[in-house]
Design an enzyme around this catalytic site. Structure first.
Site, PDB file in Angstrom:
ATOM      1  N   ASP A   1      36.749  27.966 -11.649  1.00 52.25           N
ATOM      2  CA  ASP A   1      37.990  27.939 -12.513  1.00 52.25           C
ATOM      3  C   ASP A   1      38.150  29.385 -13.054  1.00 52.25           C
ATOM      4  O   ASP A   1      39.324  29.716 -13.201  1.00 52.25           O
ATOM      5  CB  ASP A   1      37.603  26.907 -13.739  1.00 52.25           C
ATOM      6  CG  ASP A   1      38.815  26.682 -14.429  1.00 52.25           C
ATOM      7  OD1 ASP A   1      40.014  26.570 -13.739  1.00 52.25           O
ATOM      8  OD2 ASP A   1      38.990  26.624 -15.434  1.00 52.25           O
TER       9      ASP A   1
ATOM     10  N   CYS B   1      49.412  22.757 -14.603  1.00 54.55           N
ATOM     11  CA  CYS B   1      48.160  23.319 -15.136  1.00 54.55           C
ATOM     12  C   CYS B   1      48.012  23.253 -16.546  1.00 54.55           C
ATOM     13  O   CYS B   1      46.882  22.430 -17.117  1.00 54.55           O
ATOM     14  CB  CYS B   1      47.591  24.383 -14.535  1.00 54.55           C
ATOM     15  SG  CYS B   1      45.807  25.256 -15.138  1.00 54.55           S
TER      16      CYS B   1
ATOM     17  N   TYR C   1      45.891  20.028 -18.662  1.00 55.75           N
ATOM     18  CA  TYR C   1      44.729  20.555 -19.760  1.00 55.75           C
ATOM     19  C   TYR C   1      44.680  20.125 -21.256  1.00 55.75           C
ATOM     20  O   TYR C   1      44.014  19.880 -21.940  1.00 55.75           O
ATOM     21  CB  TYR C   1      44.309  22.001 -19.276  1.00 55.75           C
ATOM     22  CG  TYR C   1      43.364  22.182 -18.046  1.00 55.75           C
ATOM     23  CD1 TYR C   1      41.898  22.340 -18.265  1.00 55.75           C
ATOM     24  CD2 TYR C   1      43.639  21.784 -16.846  1.00 55.75           C
ATOM     25  CE1 TYR C   1      40.977  22.476 -17.353  1.00 55.75           C
ATOM     26  CE2 TYR C   1      42.859  22.016 -15.513  1.00 55.75           C
ATOM     27  CZ  TYR C   1      41.533  22.114 -15.981  1.00 55.75           C
ATOM     28  OH  TYR C   1      40.855  22.566 -14.930  1.00 55.75           O
TER      29      TYR C   1
ATOM     30  N   TYR D   1      40.669  23.062 -25.375  1.00 56.79           N
ATOM     31  CA  TYR D   1      41.728  22.380 -24.704  1.00 56.79           C
ATOM     32  C   TYR D   1      42.716  21.405 -25.379  1.00 56.79           C
ATOM     33  O   TYR D   1      43.727  20.977 -25.396  1.00 56.79           O
ATOM     34  CB  TYR D   1      41.731  21.730 -23.232  1.00 56.79           C
ATOM     35  CG  TYR D   1      41.250  22.856 -22.212  1.00 56.79           C
ATOM     36  CD1 TYR D   1      42.153  23.978 -21.957  1.00 56.79           C
ATOM     37  CD2 TYR D   1      40.109  22.930 -21.695  1.00 56.79           C
ATOM     38  CE1 TYR D   1      41.772  24.955 -20.999  1.00 56.79           C
ATOM     39  CE2 TYR D   1      39.595  23.924 -20.711  1.00 56.79           C
ATOM     40  CZ  TYR D   1      40.656  24.955 -20.515  1.00 56.79           C
ATOM     41  OH  TYR D   1      40.231  25.739 -19.609  1.00 56.79           O
TER      42      TYR D   1
ATOM     43  N   GLU E   1      45.363  19.828  -8.678  1.00 59.29           N
ATOM     44  CA  GLU E   1      44.455  19.961  -9.864  1.00 59.29           C
ATOM     45  C   GLU E   1      43.498  18.876  -9.508  1.00 59.29           C
ATOM     46  O   GLU E   1      42.360  18.859  -9.904  1.00 59.29           O
ATOM     47  CB  GLU E   1      45.484  19.409 -10.998  1.00 59.29           C
ATOM     48  CG  GLU E   1      46.078  20.671 -11.874  1.00 59.29           C
ATOM     49  CD  GLU E   1      45.181  21.567 -12.497  1.00 59.29           C
ATOM     50  OE1 GLU E   1      44.044  21.347 -12.584  1.00 59.29           O
ATOM     51  OE2 GLU E   1      45.711  22.855 -12.311  1.00 59.29           O
TER      52      GLU E   1
END
Length: 205
Positions: A44, A131, A135, A157, A194
């Site tokens: 990541d 993204c 998240y 997040y 994702e």
């Protein structure tokens, strides 16, 4: 309904697949092996560096000051996220400089950088919004029931500041875009990548 909201609703199946993914659920309940989480963090971090470069390309291709400022603020947000990954790396002895990207990671970063290099702000937004929105969705969905092991990930997040960044990108998408199939393809592809990222992390678990 705004375009950003319509695209998110259109991809609800992939959002659900991500939330229900055994890798994400392993983060939530703390059962994911720490070595697997460490591997995910390394991948990541590589991804986020490319994400930051895509924002920088968005700055370079901005058609006006408002778009430039929005991309610059979003780039600053990614730098904060990279600092979190650096703290994980220091804690667990991960050498982020030596990370070899997995095929799923490269597929995603290549897609983002190719899209950003093309230079249309609306398509860049469509490729990058999933993204951020996903998240934020995962963090908010898991908040309050996360195990201690990976609580920092969930808290990051679920934080209102991260939601604000996701909203900034969605507002930029709504402001800069004229709806069309290219935007829908870019958004859908990012959502697929994702889920593929979690699939790859789970296979390494």
């Amino acid at each position: 309904m705004s375009l950003a909201r319509a695209l998110w609703a259109e991809n609800a199946d992939l959002a659900a697949a991500a939330l229900e993914h055994p890798f994400v659920q392993g983060i939530a309940d703390g059962t994911l092996p720490t070595a697997s989480f460490a591997g995910y963090v390394a991948q990541d971090a590589f991804f986020l560096e490319a994400f930051a470069r895509a924002y920088a390309l968005g700055v370079a291709h901005s058609p006006d000051r408002a778009t430039l400022d929005a991309f610059a603020d979003l780039l600053a947000g990614v730098r904060e996220e990279l600092r979190l990954h650096a703290s994980y790396a220091a804690r667990w002895g991960i050498d982020l400089a030596a990370v070899e990207p997995a095929p799923a990671t490269l597929a995603y970063t290549d897609f983002l950088l190719a899209t950003a290099a093309f230079g249309r702000a609306d398509v860049i937004c469509a490729a990058m919004t999933p993204c951020m929105r996903l998240y934020a969705h995962l963090g908010q969905s898991l908040a309050g029931r996360e195990a201690e092991t990976y609580a920092e990930w969930v808290i990051t997040y679920a934080d209102p500041g991260f939601e604000e960044l996701a909203g900034t990108l969605e507002a930029l998408l709504d402001r800069s875009a004229t709806d069309g199939p290219e935007l829908h393809r870019a958004y859908r592809r990012a959502m697929q990548l994702e889920v593929g990222f979690f699939d790859a992390a789970w296979r390494r678990a």
